[in-house]
Design a protein around this motif. Structure first.
Motif, mmCIF file in Angstrom:
data_model
loop_
_atom_site.group_PDB
_atom_site.id
_atom_site.type_symbol
_atom_site.label_atom_id
_atom_site.label_comp_id
_atom_site.label_asym_id
_atom_site.label_seq_id
_atom_site.Cartn_x
_atom_site.Cartn_y
_atom_site.Cartn_z
ATOM 1 N N VAL A 17 3.974 -2.820 19.437
ATOM 2 C CA VAL A 17 4.170 -3.451 18.126
ATOM 3 C C VAL A 17 4.402 -2.329 17.127
ATOM 4 N N LEU A 18 5.535 -2.376 16.471
ATOM 5 C CA LEU A 18 5.885 -1.390 15.452
ATOM 6 C C LEU A 18 6.385 -2.107 14.208
ATOM 7 N N TRP A 19 6.026 -1.571 13.048
ATOM 8 C CA TRP A 19 6.528 -2.098 11.783
ATOM 9 C C TRP A 19 7.070 -0.934 10.965
ATOM 10 N N PHE A 20 8.233 -1.150 10.369
ATOM 11 C CA PHE A 20 8.864 -0.140 9.530
ATOM 12 C C PHE A 20 9.244 -0.763 8.194
ATOM 13 N N ALA A 21 8.896 -0.082 7.119
ATOM 14 C CA ALA A 21 9.334 -0.491 5.789
ATOM 15 C C ALA A 21 10.732 0.073 5.570
ATOM 16 N N SER A 76 0.819 -1.217 0.000
ATOM 17 C CA SER A 76 0.000 0.000 0.000
ATOM 18 C C SER A 76 0.852 1.265 0.000
ATOM 19 N N GLY A 77 2.149 1.103 0.232
ATOM 20 C CA GLY A 77 3.042 2.257 0.277
ATOM 21 C C GLY A 77 3.287 2.790 1.678
ATOM 22 N N ALA A 78 2.771 2.103 2.684
ATOM 23 C CA ALA A 78 2.977 2.540 4.068
ATOM 24 C C ALA A 78 4.452 2.423 4.432
ATOM 25 N N SER A 79 4.902 3.303 5.280
ATOM 26 C CA SER A 79 6.272 3.261 5.776
ATOM 27 C C SER A 79 6.347 2.800 7.220
ATOM 28 N N ILE A 80 5.300 3.095 8.003
ATOM 29 C CA ILE A 80 5.293 2.792 9.437
ATOM 30 C C ILE A 80 3.889 2.364 9.857
ATOM 31 N N ALA A 81 3.819 1.408 10.763
ATOM 32 C CA ALA A 81 2.550 1.030 11.390
ATOM 33 C C ALA A 81 2.826 0.821 12.872
ATOM 34 N N ALA A 82 1.850 1.183 13.701
ATOM 35 C CA ALA A 82 2.003 1.052 15.155
ATOM 36 C C ALA A 82 0.754 0.451 15.759
#
Length: 130
Positions: free
Chosen positions: A113-117, A61-67
């Motif tokens: 919970v963190l996610w980084f592209a 989707s083009g996301a860079s970060i999710a928390a």
């Protein structure tokens, strides 16, 4: 010399808590620099399903970060019930979650919970965070 060691939980020692946050953000930045995704999960997080599909969708989707958030309502999330309808049955939960329309709550994101592209935006965020 007499040395006394006092055990203090790092959340109750601001210097230690901030130091841990700096080290966490710096490590995330360094891993992003290698071109890899980063998924950080606290030890008290329970994964009910393999997150691979969700993470793949985020990246596509083009996301860079999710928390993550502390405002969890599994039934709401799974059913995708509009907030107005949900408010009728669980008003106190809805009003306490800042991401819900009509909320009077504060910050909702949590570093559990963190996610980084592997993107410049994610790396810049981690650098600013540190």
């Amino acid at each position: 010399r007499l040395s006394v060691s006092v055990q203090v939980h790092f959340r109750h020692a601001p210097y230690l808590f901030h130091r841990m946050g700096f080290l966490k953000a710096e490590l995330i930045r360094q891993v992003i620099a290698t071109g890899r995704q980063v998924l950080v999960s606290d030890s008290d997080v329970v994964w009910r399903r393999d997150p691979t599909l969700i993470l793949s969708r985020l990246e596509k989707s083009g996301a860079s970060i999710a928390a993550s958030t502390d405002c969890l309502d599994v039934e709401f999330d799974e059913a995708r019930v509009p907030p107005v309808q949900r408010a009728q049955t669980r008003r106190s939960a809805v009003e306490g979650c800042g991401h819900v329309v009509g909320s009077r709550g504060g910050a909702v994101f949590n570093t559990g919970v963190l996610w980084f592209a592997p993107t410049r935006a994610a790396a810049d965020f981690a650098r600013e965070w540190a």
